[in-house]
Design a protein around this motif. Structure first.
Motif, PDB file in Angstrom:
ATOM      1  N   MET A  43       0.978  -1.307   0.098  1.00  0.00           N
ATOM      2  CA  MET A  43       0.105  -0.018  -0.008  1.00  0.00           C
ATOM      3  C   MET A  43       0.822   1.184  -0.232  1.00  0.00           C
ATOM      4  O   MET A  43       0.338   2.311  -0.686  1.00  0.00           O
ATOM      5  CB  MET A  43      -0.999  -0.136   1.082  1.00  0.00           C
ATOM      6  N   ASN A  44       2.186   1.130   0.401  1.00  0.00           N
ATOM      7  CA  ASN A  44       2.721   2.405   0.539  1.00  0.00           C
ATOM      8  C   ASN A  44       4.221   2.397  -0.251  1.00  0.00           C
ATOM      9  O   ASN A  44       4.752   3.469  -0.240  1.00  0.00           O
ATOM     10  CB  ASN A  44       3.133   2.584   2.151  1.00  0.00           C
ATOM     11  N   SER A  45       4.442   1.323  -0.677  1.00  0.00           N
ATOM     12  CA  SER A  45       5.864   1.361  -1.486  1.00  0.00           C
ATOM     13  C   SER A  45       5.675   1.827  -3.067  1.00  0.00           C
ATOM     14  O   SER A  45       4.610   1.556  -3.569  1.00  0.00           O
ATOM     15  CB  SER A  45       6.430   0.100  -1.423  1.00  0.00           C
ATOM     16  N   SER A  46       6.787   2.305  -3.572  1.00  0.00           N
ATOM     17  CA  SER A  46       6.926   2.801  -4.939  1.00  0.00           C
ATOM     18  C   SER A  46       6.618   1.352  -5.805  1.00  0.00           C
ATOM     19  O   SER A  46       5.992   1.466  -6.711  1.00  0.00           O
ATOM     20  CB  SER A  46       8.174   3.601  -5.299  1.00  0.00           C
ATOM     21  N   GLY A  47       7.114   0.323  -5.280  1.00  0.00           N
ATOM     22  CA  GLY A  47       6.915  -0.981  -6.045  1.00  0.00           C
ATOM     23  C   GLY A  47       5.684  -1.278  -6.287  1.00  0.00           C
ATOM     24  O   GLY A  47       5.193  -2.300  -7.365  1.00  0.00           O
ATOM     25  N   GLY A  48       4.487  -0.909  -5.492  1.00  0.00           N
ATOM     26  CA  GLY A  48       3.296  -1.432  -5.915  1.00  0.00           C
ATOM     27  C   GLY A  48       2.356  -0.334  -6.539  1.00  0.00           C
ATOM     28  O   GLY A  48       1.394  -0.627  -6.590  1.00  0.00           O
ATOM     29  N   SER A  49       3.056   0.670  -6.886  1.00  0.00           N
ATOM     30  CA  SER A  49       2.203   1.793  -7.408  1.00  0.00           C
ATOM     31  C   SER A  49       1.446   1.350  -8.843  1.00  0.00           C
ATOM     32  O   SER A  49       0.351   1.654  -8.867  1.00  0.00           O
ATOM     33  CB  SER A  49       3.196   2.888  -7.696  1.00  0.00           C
ATOM     34  N   LYS A  50       1.949   0.615  -9.838  1.00  0.00           N
ATOM     35  CA  LYS A  50       1.388   0.230 -10.650  1.00  0.00           C
ATOM     36  C   LYS A  50       0.032  -0.567 -10.697  1.00  0.00           C
ATOM     37  O   LYS A  50      -1.016  -0.375 -10.938  1.00  0.00           O
ATOM     38  CB  LYS A  50       2.257  -0.709 -11.579  1.00  0.00           C
ATOM     39  N   TYR A  51       0.077  -1.438  -9.522  1.00  0.00           N
ATOM     40  CA  TYR A  51      -1.055  -2.388  -9.381  1.00  0.00           C
ATOM     41  C   TYR A  51      -2.013  -1.671  -8.439  1.00  0.00           C
ATOM     42  O   TYR A  51      -3.146  -1.879  -8.730  1.00  0.00           O
ATOM     43  CB  TYR A  51      -0.573  -3.822  -8.722  1.00  0.00           C
ATOM     44  N   ARG A  52      -1.334  -0.731  -7.900  1.00  0.00           N
ATOM     45  CA  ARG A  52      -2.702   0.350  -6.970  1.00  0.00           C
ATOM     46  C   ARG A  52      -3.391   0.873  -7.929  1.00  0.00           C
ATOM     47  O   ARG A  52      -4.665   1.118  -7.659  1.00  0.00           O
ATOM     48  CB  ARG A  52      -1.709   1.061  -5.691  1.00  0.00           C
TER      49      ARG A  52
END
Length: 339
Positions: A323-332
């Protein structure tokens, strides 16, 4: 479970085009992090902080809720201008106290040896388990293609720190690992086993209630929340195997009833049908559906148990990282999660 969190974390970052390390190093690094009982929550908080070089995230700037997570104290000593290039960022994030000690050790040893660079180099190499006077040593064997020390030599540095300092690692959380192991041992001693139906149900429910209890304000509706819980449980299928697409999980959530109490139960059953269909391609779909539906009461019990006992720390860490990492931004963004 905790090892899987690490694997998913590294896989997601690589999928997003921002790998934490070279693929060849991943398993060695995870071995190291698990052996040292590094807390995934503290690690990702530290790592993201270093990636931003101490700058607050957009969420920290515009939302009053504290999202600094579990950053550890010494991480603020390691902004870009204070870091040594040969050390990968993940190592600073996981072992900031080791790096603080190492930088101070270098200053002290330099004074002790009257700033004789050759002597300092020999003593420094010893910390990494390297005999610098050995002419057969290949420099490429010590560093990877990015010029970072390889995990095995960083492991030696941590061991040197441990012998010298004799303290608990700042980012470690033995309780987190011990709790997971204890739960496993108790179940084994009592003869309690969970079949695959219950395992998927438990994992999805853990993700669901953690998202609902602590991140509901970032979802437009229950459908997006359910889809996110399903995504987190099925990350391996999506990111590693690439055997299913996020849209398939979103479709399951969209087709559910509007009854919130029933929606999580219905969602898990349909998710299990999807995943078991991938795992057992030769099995007739109707047989898979009947098998999942026959477990409806058991799945409901698992959901109620998770809701009653609260979310396990390992799942809390996994959700926070996503929820908070840049790594998950695409899927968020795909899942419709607000920033």
């Amino acid at each position: 479970m905790i090892r899987k969190i690490w694997q998913d974390m590294f896989s997601m970052a690589a999928t997003e085009g921002a790998p934490i390390t070279l693929e060849e190093n991943v398993e060695q690094i995870i071995d190291m992090l698990v052996a040292d009982k590094i807390d995934p929550q503290a690690f990702i908080s530290n790592y993201e902080y270093l990636v931003r070089d101490g700058m607050p995230s957009l969420r920290e700037m515009f939302v009053k809720k504290n999202t600094s997570g579990h950053r550890t104290l010494s991480i603020e000593k390691h902004f870009r201008h204070n870091r040594a290039r040969a050390f990968p960022l993940w190592f600073y994030g996981a072992y900031p106290d080791v790096m603080s000690w190492f930088h101070q050790w270098q200053k002290d040893i330099s004074k002790t040896h009257d700033r004789n660079l050759d002597s300092v180099a020999i003593e420094t190499a010893k910390l990494f388990g390297v005999n610098i006077e050995d002419e057969t040593i290949d420099e490429n064997g010590i560093s990877d293609s990015k010029g970072n020390y390889r995990p095995e030599y960083l492991r030696n540095l941590v061991n040197s720190w441990r012998k010298e300092v004799k303290a608990k690692l700042e980012v470690s959380s033995p309780n987190l690992y011990e709790e997971a192991e204890l739960n496993k041992q108790i179940k084994e001693q009592l003869g309690i086993t969970e079949d695959n139906f219950a395992i998927i149900a438990r994992c999805t429910a853990e993700y669901y209630f953690e998202l609902k209890n602590n991140y509901q304000d970032r979802f437009n509706n229950e459908t997006d929340l359910l889809a996110t819980a399903g995504f987190l449980d099925a990350k391996h299928y999506i990111l590693v195997e690439k055997s299913i697409d996020v849209s398939e999980i979103q479709k399951i959530a969209e087709e559910l009833s509007s009854d919130e109490k029933e929606s999580i139960l219905e969602f898990i059953i349909q998710l299990e049908i999807l995943l078991f269909g991938i795992d057992s391609p030769d099995m007739d779909k109707s047989d898979i559906e009947n098998a999942c539906l026959s477990k409806k009461q058991d799945i409901q019990k698992v959901i109620e148990e998770v809701q009653k006992t609260g979310t396990n720390d390992a799942f809390v860490a996994d959700v926070q990282e996503f929820m908070n990492s840049s790594g998950g931004s695409k899927y968020r963004e795909i899942l419709g999660i607000k920033s």
